[in-house]
Design a protein around this motif. Structure first.
Motif, PDB file in Angstrom:
ATOM      1  N   SER A 453       0.821  -1.218   0.000  1.00 36.75           N
ATOM      2  CA  SER A 453       0.000   0.000   0.000  1.00 36.75           C
ATOM      3  C   SER A 453       0.850   1.262   0.000  1.00 36.75           C
ATOM      4  N   ILE A 454       2.107   1.141   0.390  1.00 36.48           N
ATOM      5  CA  ILE A 454       2.979   2.316   0.461  1.00 36.48           C
ATOM      6  C   ILE A 454       3.159   2.983  -0.899  1.00 36.48           C
ATOM      7  N   ASN A 455       2.907   2.215  -1.970  1.00 36.33           N
ATOM      8  CA  ASN A 455       3.115   2.742  -3.324  1.00 36.33           C
ATOM      9  C   ASN A 455       1.842   2.622  -4.158  1.00 36.33           C
ATOM     10  N   ARG A 456       0.687   2.732  -3.493  1.00 36.38           N
ATOM     11  CA  ARG A 456      -0.597   2.641  -4.196  1.00 36.38           C
ATOM     12  C   ARG A 456      -1.511   3.803  -3.812  1.00 36.38           C
ATOM     13  N   THR A 457      -0.967   4.982  -3.831  1.00 31.74           N
ATOM     14  CA  THR A 457      -1.707   6.188  -3.459  1.00 31.74           C
ATOM     15  C   THR A 457      -2.910   6.394  -4.389  1.00 31.74           C
ATOM     16  N   ASN A 458      -3.969   6.933  -3.824  1.00 26.68           N
ATOM     17  CA  ASN A 458      -5.119   7.398  -4.616  1.00 26.68           C
ATOM     18  C   ASN A 458      -5.137   8.919  -4.553  1.00 26.68           C
ATOM     19  N   TRP A 459      -4.718   9.551  -5.638  1.00 24.33           N
ATOM     20  CA  TRP A 459      -4.669  11.010  -5.686  1.00 24.33           C
ATOM     21  C   TRP A 459      -6.072  11.593  -5.864  1.00 24.33           C
ATOM     22  N   HIS A 460      -6.328  12.714  -5.214  1.00 27.72           N
ATOM     23  CA  HIS A 460      -7.521  13.502  -5.514  1.00 27.72           C
ATOM     24  C   HIS A 460      -7.181  14.392  -6.706  1.00 27.72           C
ATOM     25  N   LYS A 461      -8.022  14.338  -7.722  1.00 27.19           N
ATOM     26  CA  LYS A 461      -7.722  15.006  -8.988  1.00 27.19           C
ATOM     27  C   LYS A 461      -7.407  16.489  -8.800  1.00 27.19           C
ATOM     28  N   GLY A 462      -8.193  17.179  -7.992  1.00 26.63           N
ATOM     29  CA  GLY A 462      -7.977  18.614  -7.801  1.00 26.63           C
ATOM     30  C   GLY A 462      -6.638  18.904  -7.164  1.00 26.63           C
ATOM     31  N   GLU A 463      -6.300  18.154  -6.117  1.00 24.50           N
ATOM     32  CA  GLU A 463      -5.009  18.340  -5.453  1.00 24.50           C
ATOM     33  C   GLU A 463      -3.858  18.040  -6.404  1.00 24.50           C
ATOM     34  N   LEU A 464      -3.998  16.951  -7.154  1.00 24.21           N
ATOM     35  CA  LEU A 464      -2.929  16.562  -8.076  1.00 24.21           C
ATOM     36  C   LEU A 464      -2.723  17.622  -9.147  1.00 24.21           C
ATOM     37  N   GLU A 465      -3.790  18.099  -9.739  1.00 31.22           N
ATOM     38  CA  GLU A 465      -3.639  19.077 -10.830  1.00 31.22           C
ATOM     39  C   GLU A 465      -3.092  20.402 -10.304  1.00 31.22           C
ATOM     40  N   THR A 466      -3.389  20.737  -9.067  1.00 36.74           N
ATOM     41  CA  THR A 466      -2.796  21.941  -8.468  1.00 36.74           C
ATOM     42  C   THR A 466      -1.280  21.789  -8.355  1.00 36.74           C
ATOM     43  N   LEU A 467      -0.845  20.619  -7.903  1.00 38.20           N
ATOM     44  CA  LEU A 467       0.592  20.366  -7.784  1.00 38.20           C
ATOM     45  C   LEU A 467       1.269  20.330  -9.153  1.00 38.20           C
ATOM     46  N   LEU A 468       0.612  19.712 -10.131  1.00 35.62           N
ATOM     47  CA  LEU A 468       1.206  19.614 -11.472  1.00 35.62           C
ATOM     48  C   LEU A 468       1.323  20.979 -12.128  1.00 35.62           C
ATOM     49  N   ALA A 469       0.472  21.926 -11.746  1.00 34.16           N
ATOM     50  CA  ALA A 469       0.503  23.262 -12.352  1.00 34.16           C
ATOM     51  C   ALA A 469       1.481  24.205 -11.666  1.00 34.16           C
ATOM     52  N   ASP A 470       2.023  23.808 -10.521  1.00 38.44           N
ATOM     53  CA  ASP A 470       2.892  24.684  -9.732  1.00 38.44           C
ATOM     54  C   ASP A 470       4.363  24.369 -10.016  1.00 38.44           C
ATOM     55  N   PRO A 471       5.091  25.267 -10.696  1.00 35.61           N
ATOM     56  CA  PRO A 471       6.500  25.005 -11.040  1.00 35.61           C
ATOM     57  C   PRO A 471       7.406  24.778  -9.844  1.00 35.61           C
ATOM     58  N   GLU A 472       6.937  25.120  -8.651  1.00 35.15           N
ATOM     59  CA  GLU A 472       7.762  24.963  -7.455  1.00 35.15           C
ATOM     60  C   GLU A 472       7.685  23.553  -6.867  1.00 35.15           C
ATOM     61  N   THR A 473       6.876  22.677  -7.449  1.00 39.94           N
ATOM     62  CA  THR A 473       6.698  21.337  -6.868  1.00 39.94           C
ATOM     63  C   THR A 473       7.479  20.289  -7.651  1.00 39.94           C
ATOM     64  N   PRO A 474       7.932  19.245  -6.977  1.00 36.35           N
ATOM     65  CA  PRO A 474       8.567  18.146  -7.713  1.00 36.35           C
ATOM     66  C   PRO A 474       7.591  17.472  -8.665  1.00 36.35           C
ATOM     67  N   GLN A 475       6.305  17.463  -8.318  1.00 37.26           N
ATOM     68  CA  GLN A 475       5.309  16.855  -9.205  1.00 37.26           C
ATOM     69  C   GLN A 475       5.308  17.546 -10.570  1.00 37.26           C
ATOM     70  N   HIS A 476       5.325  18.858 -10.570  1.00 33.92           N
ATOM     71  CA  HIS A 476       5.358  19.614 -11.834  1.00 33.92           C
ATOM     72  C   HIS A 476       6.639  19.327 -12.598  1.00 33.92           C
ATOM     73  N   ARG A 477       7.759  19.400 -11.918  1.00 34.96           N
ATOM     74  CA  ARG A 477       9.042  19.266 -12.610  1.00 34.96           C
ATOM     75  C   ARG A 477       9.212  17.856 -13.193  1.00 34.96           C
ATOM     76  N   ILE A 478       8.903  16.829 -12.415  1.00 28.65           N
ATOM     77  CA  ILE A 478       9.070  15.457 -12.897  1.00 28.65           C
ATOM     78  C   ILE A 478       8.068  15.154 -14.001  1.00 28.65           C
ATOM     79  N   PHE A 479       6.827  15.521 -13.807  1.00 25.95           N
ATOM     80  CA  PHE A 479       5.777  15.233 -14.793  1.00 25.95           C
ATOM     81  C   PHE A 479       6.108  15.847 -16.148  1.00 25.95           C
ATOM     82  N   ASN A 480       6.501  17.093 -16.159  1.00 24.76           N
ATOM     83  CA  ASN A 480       6.798  17.762 -17.420  1.00 24.76           C
ATOM     84  C   ASN A 480       8.085  17.250 -18.051  1.00 24.76           C
ATOM     85  N   ALA A 481       9.085  16.986 -17.217  1.00 21.19           N
ATOM     86  CA  ALA A 481      10.344  16.467 -17.759  1.00 21.19           C
ATOM     87  C   ALA A 481      10.139  15.098 -18.397  1.00 21.19           C
ATOM     88  N   LEU A 482       9.376  14.227 -17.736  1.00 17.12           N
ATOM     89  CA  LEU A 482       9.172  12.887 -18.278  1.00 17.12           C
ATOM     90  C   LEU A 482       8.331  12.910 -19.549  1.00 17.12           C
TER      91      LEU A 482
END
Length: 583
Positions: A453-482
């Motif tokens: 379960s440690i690697n089976r997170t269920n993201w909330h869409k709104g929270e995830l998209e907020t993180l993906l849109a924020d250049p200051e987050t690792p989520q944004h940087r990794i997602f766009n780079a990949l």
């Protein structure tokens, strides 16, 4: 012009030979006809040349149907919307992990193979995904849920199911049986005929079916036919290595198991020439390779040794084990390909590292992952001893540091691991949480008390998209780079899954290999700094052809001095090519 893959008489002859081996006491002609009826009417008869089954444009996304959730939406609808918005131009194929009603094990204890879990959606949602992507689904073929209709019927002595399960006496000597778990192999169950003991390779909620009974084979052929009709084009055979049981053997990799896989491939290709069969065999590397057969078993096999070796290389800063493994790997046979991955819904398998990492290296590796929040799951060895089976940790947190401790290179190490995977011979597969730089889910681990379960997170869409849109987050940087790296990769002929590959001999801190396109029009030198220190490489050691222009696909920088030195920053990767197809 299209032609049939096999004529019907040829197909019947091949099926008959396989069935006669598996079920020598059966009426082979009658059983052959039953198999054809079970798989159902043909969908696509066109021959597909082996080199066209896949291409450099293929990349696979692995996800649960509910990895992303949104209030008042079916999770499969939410997934489809997210894929269309963010990833349709990045991935050609999507693996939706078991989407059926289930009782445990993250979907792998299936209650009903013919239904979609109502909490996720319905068949229409699966078919919609299959229209936009090459859709991969799971055939959990070794076992079913203890809550399934088949198993209830078994307990009541009714059909279908009365004779579908493996029974054994607790007095038998089962010490040779290879296990992926530490739970008792046999489970006592009440039936109309008294207490019986059924075989449970994985858990007591997952009861092994008995493929020695041809009726079980026919049931699974019906299921495969249904999946193909619903748009599942790639089929993953879960835990298939344990399929056939014979008392007095290890009950893994038995010859009958390989013959069943050959039979499934024949019938799948007969029904749909574009269908792809993938074996999931989390075992030592030499054993894993046998599932290609003679280009007549799995079309693809999971490259299970890659995750532990590439993670080890980046934690230790030394690629000697990774390099040694790559040098020993044969090219995939004609009509076959490796499926490369570095993370999955399960943990980092440790059996595939057996014989590749020394005991001392493995111990240091596991202690380091534990220091980053990971857990270790065990299995029972042949002598009854407990052995590490897998490390459970999110890939992002596996790269928190090195053997020296945590540092500032976490994101760089994660990207380096994915760049290596993207460039290797085979088809790259990304677990969705790698794209999102998802950290360890300690809350879910605590709630479920299951290490995976440690690697089976269920993201909330709104929270995830907020993180993906924020250049200051690792989520944004990794997602766009990949996304950018995958798109670059998918435009390069030298990254065709079957293109030539050779290992380069460089310093231990640099893992390098060379790829050449099938038509020899493009070469790519893939150089990866595995360490937290700059590394210098003399370009004369790589032998770039002097009459051609060379450029790094990742940075876009040209090589101006073919006899000079290339300096790689910590964890930097380059793809030096003499040809570039614009993305």
């Amino acid at each position: 012009m299209t032609t049939d893959f096999l004529s019907l008489p040829e197909l019947k002859n091949k099926l008959g030979a396989l069935l006669n081996y598996l079920y020598p006491n059966a009426d082979t002609d009658a059983l052959t006809q039953q198999c054809l009826e079970a798989i159902g009417p043909r969908i696509n008869r066109a021959i597909v040349p082996p080199e066209q089954l896949w291409s450099e444009q293929d990349a696979l996304l692995i996800t649960y149907g509910n990895s992303i959730r949104s209030p008042n939406e079916k999770p499969l609808d939410t997934l489809e919307q997210f894929l269309h918005k963010h990833l349709q131009d990045t991935f050609s194929a999507v693996h939706v992990l078991p989407f059926f009603p289930h009782s445990s094990d993250g979907g792998f204890a299936v209650i009903d193979y013919t239904q979609v879990d109502a909490e996720l959606g319905e068949w229409d949602d699966i078919e919609t995904l299959g229209q936009d992507f090459k859709l991969m689904g799971d055939l959990v073929i070794n076992h079913v849920s203890s809550q399934s209709g088949w198993f209830r019927n078994y307990q009541y002595g009714k059909d279908p199911g009365r004779d579908y399960f493996v029974e054994a006496s607790p007095h038998y000597d089962l010490s040779m049986v290879v296990r992926p778990r530490t739970s008792p192999l046999l489970r006592a169950v009440e039936t109309n005929e008294g207490v019986k003991h059924v075989w449970c390779t994985f858990s007591h909620d997952q009861i092994d079916v008995d493929f020695r009974n041809p009726k079980v084979l026919l049931e699974y052929l019906k299921i495969i036919g249904l999946y193909l009709d619903k748009g599942v084009q790639w089929l993953r055979l879960d835990a298939v290595a344990f399929l056939w049981k014979e008392i007095g053997t290890p009950c893994i990799h038995l010859p009958q198991t390989h013959e069943v896989i050959k039979l499934l491939r024949l019938l799948m290709e007969y029904k749909n020439a574009h269908a792809i069969l993938i074996s999931e065999t989390n075992v030592p590397n030499r054993e894993n390779l046998t599932y290609f057969g003679n280009s007549n078993e799995a079309h693809m096999i999971y490259n299970f040794s890659l995750p532990p070796l590439v993670i080890h290389a980046l934690l230790s800063g030394n690629g000697q084990y990774l390099k040694g493994w790559l040098m020993s790997m044969p090219p995939s046979p004609v009509g076959c390909a490796y499926l490369n991955f570095t993370a999955s819904h399960d943990g980092i398998g440790l059996r595939p590292a057996e014989g590749l990492l020394s005991d001392e290296e493995l111990e240091t590796f596991l202690k380091t992952l534990q220091s980053f929040g990971g857990r270790i799951s065990s299995r029972t060895g042949q002598n009854g001893e407990s052995k590490p089976y897998e490390a459970n940790i999110s890939l992002f947190d596996a790269f928190k540091g090195t053997y020296q401790g945590t540092d500032r290179w976490q994101e760089a190490r994660l990207l380096c691991s994915q760049i290596i995977m993207l460039a290797l011979e085979g088809i790259p597969a990304f677990y969705i949480h790698t794209l999102f730089a998802t950290p360890n889910d300690l809350d879910k681990l605590e709630a479920t008390q299951h290490n995976r379960s440690i690697n089976r997170t269920n993201w909330h869409k709104g929270e995830l998209e907020t993180l993906l849109a924020d250049p200051e987050t690792p989520q944004h940087r990794i997602f766009n780079a990949l996304q950018r790296l995958i798109r670059i990769r998918c435009a390069q002929p030298a990254f065709h899954p079957n293109a030539t590959q050779f290992t380069l001999h460089l310093q231990p801190e640099v893992f390098g290999f060379w790829r050449q396109s099938l038509r020899r029009t493009q070469s790519i030198f893939c150089l990866n700094n595995l360490s937290d220190r700059p590394q210098e490489i003399s370009l004369t050691n790589i032998n770039l052809i002097s009459t051609e222009n060379w450029r790094d696909l990742i940075s876009g920088e040209a090589v101006t001095d073919l006899y000079g030195t290339l300096t790689l920053a910590p964890y930097q990767c380059v793809w030096l090519t003499n040809y570039e197809k614009k993305v």
